[in-house]
Scaffold this motif. Structure first.
Motif, PDB file in Angstrom:
ATOM      1  N   GLN A 259       3.945  14.263   2.211  1.00  0.00           N
ATOM      2  CA  GLN A 259       3.843  12.976   1.518  1.00  0.00           C
ATOM      3  C   GLN A 259       4.028  11.808   2.484  1.00  0.00           C
ATOM      4  O   GLN A 259       3.359  10.779   2.361  1.00  0.00           O
ATOM      5  CB  GLN A 259       4.881  12.902   0.393  1.00  0.00           C
ATOM      6  N   LEU A 260       4.930  11.952   3.441  1.00  0.00           N
ATOM      7  CA  LEU A 260       5.168  10.881   4.408  1.00  0.00           C
ATOM      8  C   LEU A 260       4.019  10.735   5.409  1.00  0.00           C
ATOM      9  O   LEU A 260       3.777   9.640   5.939  1.00  0.00           O
ATOM     10  CB  LEU A 260       6.468  11.147   5.176  1.00  0.00           C
ATOM     11  N   LEU A 261       3.293  11.818   5.656  1.00  0.00           N
ATOM     12  CA  LEU A 261       2.185  11.766   6.606  1.00  0.00           C
ATOM     13  C   LEU A 261       1.008  10.935   6.081  1.00  0.00           C
ATOM     14  O   LEU A 261       0.250  10.363   6.868  1.00  0.00           O
ATOM     15  CB  LEU A 261       1.707  13.178   6.945  1.00  0.00           C
ATOM     16  N   LYS A 262       0.845  10.866   4.775  1.00  0.00           N
ATOM     17  CA  LYS A 262      -0.295  10.109   4.218  1.00  0.00           C
ATOM     18  C   LYS A 262      -0.249   8.638   4.621  1.00  0.00           C
ATOM     19  O   LYS A 262      -1.218   8.118   5.179  1.00  0.00           O
ATOM     20  CB  LYS A 262      -0.347  10.280   2.701  1.00  0.00           C
ATOM     21  N   PRO A 263       0.863   7.915   4.356  1.00  0.00           N
ATOM     22  CA  PRO A 263       0.902   6.518   4.800  1.00  0.00           C
ATOM     23  C   PRO A 263       0.922   6.374   6.315  1.00  0.00           C
ATOM     24  O   PRO A 263       0.403   5.391   6.860  1.00  0.00           O
ATOM     25  CB  PRO A 263       2.191   5.973   4.175  1.00  0.00           C
ATOM     26  N   LEU A 264       1.514   7.351   7.019  1.00  0.00           N
ATOM     27  CA  LEU A 264       1.573   7.286   8.475  1.00  0.00           C
ATOM     28  C   LEU A 264       0.167   7.354   9.071  1.00  0.00           C
ATOM     29  O   LEU A 264      -0.221   6.509   9.897  1.00  0.00           O
ATOM     30  CB  LEU A 264       2.433   8.424   9.016  1.00  0.00           C
ATOM     31  N   VAL A 265      -0.599   8.346   8.656  1.00  0.00           N
ATOM     32  CA  VAL A 265      -1.972   8.505   9.156  1.00  0.00           C
ATOM     33  C   VAL A 265      -2.841   7.330   8.695  1.00  0.00           C
ATOM     34  O   VAL A 265      -3.649   6.786   9.460  1.00  0.00           O
ATOM     35  CB  VAL A 265      -2.554   9.854   8.682  1.00  0.00           C
ATOM     36  N   TYR A 266      -2.670   6.929   7.445  1.00  0.00           N
ATOM     37  CA  TYR A 266      -3.414   5.797   6.886  1.00  0.00           C
ATOM     38  C   TYR A 266      -3.205   4.554   7.751  1.00  0.00           C
ATOM     39  O   TYR A 266      -4.158   3.859   8.131  1.00  0.00           O
ATOM     40  CB  TYR A 266      -2.943   5.545   5.455  1.00  0.00           C
TER      41      TYR A 266
ATOM     42  N   ILE B 217       0.836  -1.203   0.000  1.00  0.00           N
ATOM     43  CA  ILE B 217       0.000   0.000   0.000  1.00  0.00           C
ATOM     44  C   ILE B 217       0.871   1.254   0.000  1.00  0.00           C
ATOM     45  O   ILE B 217       0.631   2.201  -0.742  1.00  0.00           O
ATOM     46  CB  ILE B 217      -0.951  -0.011   1.215  1.00  0.00           C
ATOM     47  N   VAL B 218       1.906   1.244   0.843  1.00  0.00           N
ATOM     48  CA  VAL B 218       2.814   2.392   0.936  1.00  0.00           C
ATOM     49  C   VAL B 218       3.603   2.553  -0.362  1.00  0.00           C
ATOM     50  O   VAL B 218       3.707   3.660  -0.906  1.00  0.00           O
ATOM     51  CB  VAL B 218       3.775   2.227   2.132  1.00  0.00           C
ATOM     52  N   ASP B 219       4.154   1.465  -0.865  1.00  0.00           N
ATOM     53  CA  ASP B 219       4.969   1.533  -2.083  1.00  0.00           C
ATOM     54  C   ASP B 219       4.174   2.040  -3.275  1.00  0.00           C
ATOM     55  O   ASP B 219       4.691   2.801  -4.102  1.00  0.00           O
ATOM     56  CB  ASP B 219       5.558   0.151  -2.406  1.00  0.00           C
ATOM     57  N   GLU B 220       2.908   1.613  -3.363  1.00  0.00           N
ATOM     58  CA  GLU B 220       2.077   1.993  -4.514  1.00  0.00           C
ATOM     59  C   GLU B 220       1.243   3.241  -4.247  1.00  0.00           C
ATOM     60  O   GLU B 220       0.453   3.650  -5.087  1.00  0.00           O
ATOM     61  CB  GLU B 220       1.174   0.824  -4.906  1.00  0.00           C
ATOM     62  N   LYS B 221       1.397   3.823  -3.034  1.00  0.00           N
ATOM     63  CA  LYS B 221       0.638   5.032  -2.655  1.00  0.00           C
ATOM     64  C   LYS B 221      -0.869   4.827  -2.836  1.00  0.00           C
ATOM     65  O   LYS B 221      -1.595   5.693  -3.316  1.00  0.00           O
ATOM     66  CB  LYS B 221       1.121   6.257  -3.467  1.00  0.00           C
ATOM     67  N   ASP B 222      -1.325   3.654  -2.429  1.00  0.00           N
ATOM     68  CA  ASP B 222      -2.742   3.278  -2.574  1.00  0.00           C
ATOM     69  C   ASP B 222      -3.499   3.693  -1.318  1.00  0.00           C
ATOM     70  O   ASP B 222      -3.900   2.858  -0.508  1.00  0.00           O
ATOM     71  CB  ASP B 222      -2.831   1.765  -2.800  1.00  0.00           C
ATOM     72  N   PHE B 223      -3.706   5.004  -1.159  1.00  0.00           N
ATOM     73  CA  PHE B 223      -4.264   5.530   0.078  1.00  0.00           C
ATOM     74  C   PHE B 223      -5.759   5.860  -0.003  1.00  0.00           C
ATOM     75  O   PHE B 223      -6.315   6.445   0.920  1.00  0.00           O
ATOM     76  CB  PHE B 223      -3.504   6.797   0.492  1.00  0.00           C
ATOM     77  N   LEU B 224      -6.425   5.473  -1.089  1.00  0.00           N
ATOM     78  CA  LEU B 224      -7.833   5.854  -1.266  1.00  0.00           C
ATOM     79  C   LEU B 224      -8.777   4.674  -1.083  1.00  0.00           C
ATOM     80  O   LEU B 224      -9.960   4.775  -1.392  1.00  0.00           O
ATOM     81  CB  LEU B 224      -8.034   6.480  -2.655  1.00  0.00           C
ATOM     82  N   THR B 225      -8.259   3.543  -0.605  1.00  0.00           N
ATOM     83  CA  THR B 225      -9.097   2.345  -0.490  1.00  0.00           C
ATOM     84  C   THR B 225      -9.018   1.753   0.914  1.00  0.00           C
ATOM     85  O   THR B 225      -9.025   0.538   1.082  1.00  0.00           O
ATOM     86  CB  THR B 225      -8.648   1.284  -1.518  1.00  0.00           C
TER      87      THR B 225
END
Length: 474
Positions: free
Chosen positions: A362-369, A274-282
């Motif tokens: 940009q780093l906060l997106k996967p962290l919060v996710y 998820i992090v590698d592919e920036k798949d943060f919308l699912t």
């Protein structure tokens, strides 16, 4: 056009082509003599003839593909990519597969769901086939049998399965298969028997020599050699589709627990991927998948003794396919969450080492996710989640504590990026609160009210209470 990818749409979404033969094809157990190839079942040759005759209907599937978006077309005709996933679901060891093939199947599946009528439900099967079968996607075929409700004989033909992913690392030799079907809506709340059927060499140059094999199933303390799987759709089912995460198609049932463990790990979402592919919308989709895999592999894979060809089997008692697997599932979830917090800790370290505002964003997106993912899992499968230790609780609190920069709350912006609709945020807010309430029950969490208070702004942000912060659109 790539022949393999043409077959994806042709066989997944024209499955009625395979439901034209009414000859009886009831399940039997595998031949114990593995060196002796059993003769094909009575209607196998006719099924092969049907298959050959319908190859010319390729235009129908191509016309369907032509209605897809440009993005979907790029998936369908695009080049193949490889990515890898870990044994714990969060690193690179076990997930090398054809990315474009998997994305194609997902895109076409959601289009398939749109064709459902009011009196139908969509059922999707996910299963691994074990290395014992030496499965060759170019020569061998697998079908889901027992669900041909349009025919006089439910076991005729079957639903063809497609390759979703090939395993590497600790699951080398396994292949992830998937199939979808429309079933009558009156199956909700009832049970139906089915079984996986393998034809070795169906697509070879000599189809008459094809070897037909039923998977082997056993029920503990039941010595019948005729056992089927059970499809049981919940009485309160209201989803877009029912997803059945089975475990493994086996030649020898004695290895079921060993191989189910591999299937459970492979089916769980990979946070690293998820992090590698920036798949943060699912996020909701991934949390629901995690919950379905764990719950089904613990309690939802049922077997039943086969004593006839009845339509519904609710008068017989389905039995658990394994006992005591909940302990194994608990260990798998423990490994998964350990990997999750290792990645979260690494993201926090990167944030602390940079002064670049955009890099931090940009780093906060996967962290919060990842933190919200973790708390939502507590709301879904709290009984399977390990107790959170002090170190991981501190990571969670630090990761979700608001970060203010020039009157902007950067973590609020990350939340608004991940959840782009008020309705989605509201639903997630409720589940987040449930997860938080689960955490508060732990003694070392309860004894730190200040830490708990630092998590409350995330609830407010999910509820849409953003003042006095402004939101920078990304």
């Amino acid at each position: 056009m790539d022949e393999t990818k043409t077959k994806v749409s042709q066989k997944l979404y024209n499955s009625d082509l395979y439901e034209q033969d009414n000859k009886q094809m009831s399940p039997t157990t595998l031949n114990e003599n593995k060196n002796k190839k059993p003769e094909a079942e009575p209607s196998t040759s006719k099924m092969l003839t049907r298959f050959q005759a319908n190859k010319g209907k390729e235009k129908e599937s191509i016309s369907f593909v032509s209605t897809l978006t440009n993005k979907a077309k790029s998936y369908f005709f695009g080049k193949e990519n490889n990515s890898e996933e870990a044994d714990d679901g969060n690193s690179d060891a076990d997930n090398s597969y054809e990315t474009s093939q998997e994305e194609t199947i997902e895109t076409l599946f959601h289009a398939f769901c749109l064709k459902k009528t009011e009196d139908q439900i969509v059922v999707r099967f996910q299963v691994m086939i074990s290395p014992e079968f030496a499965f060759d996607a170019m020569k061998d075929k697998v079908y889901v049998r027992g669900l041909s409700y349009k025919q006089e004989n439910l076991w005729a033909n079957g639903i063809p399965m497609e390759v979703k992913r090939k395993g590497t690392g600790s699951i080398t030799g396994f292949t992830w298969l998937t199939a979808s079907a429309f079933l009558p809506k009156n199956m909700i709340g009832r049970t139906q028997e089915y079984k996986y059927f393998v034809i070795k060499g169906e697509s070879s140059s000599e189809p008459k020599k094809a070897q037909s094999l039923w998977e082997q199933l056993e029920i503990k303390n039941n010595y019948s050699n005729r056992v089927n799987r059970v499809l049981q759709i919940p009485q309160n089912f209201q989803e877009e589709y029912h997803e059945q995460f089975d475990d493994v198609i086996l030649m020898e049932n004695r290895r079921r627990e060993e191989f189910r463990k591999k299937a459970t790990k492979a089916f769980l979402p990979s946070f690293k991927k998820i992090v590698d592919e920036k798949d943060f919308l699912t996020l909701e989709e991934k949390v629901n998948k995690f919950s379905r895999v764990i719950n089904q592999h613990t309690n939802g894979i049922l077997f039943i003794e086969n004593n006839g060809n009845s339509y519904y089997s609710s008068y017989r008692r389905p039995e658990p396919s394994l006992t005591g697997y909940d302990v194994t599932c608990n260990n798998i979830v423990y490994q998964w969450t350990t990997g999750l917090f290792e990645i979260l800790e690494g993201l926090m370290k990167k944030i602390s080492e940079t002064n670049d505002e955009e890099r931090v964003a940009q780093l906060l997106k996967p962290l919060v996710y990842g933190c919200i993912f973790y708390l939502l899992l507590h709301s879904k499968v709290h009984n399977k989640m390990p107790n959170i230790n002090k170190e991981n609780f501190n990571i969670l609190v630090t990761a979700l504590t608001p970060m203010i920069c020039d009157e902007r709350c950067m973590k609020l912006e990350a939340i608004n990026f991940i959840f782009n609709s008020p309705q989605t945020k509201e639903a997630v807010a409720e589940a987040f609160e449930e997860g938080l309430n689960c955490l508060i029950k732990y003694k070392h969490v309860k004894e730190n009210p200040v830490q708990i208070l630092k998590l409350l702004p995330t609830v407010h942000f999910l509820r849409g209470c953003n003042q006095p912060f402004s939101i920078k659109q990304t």
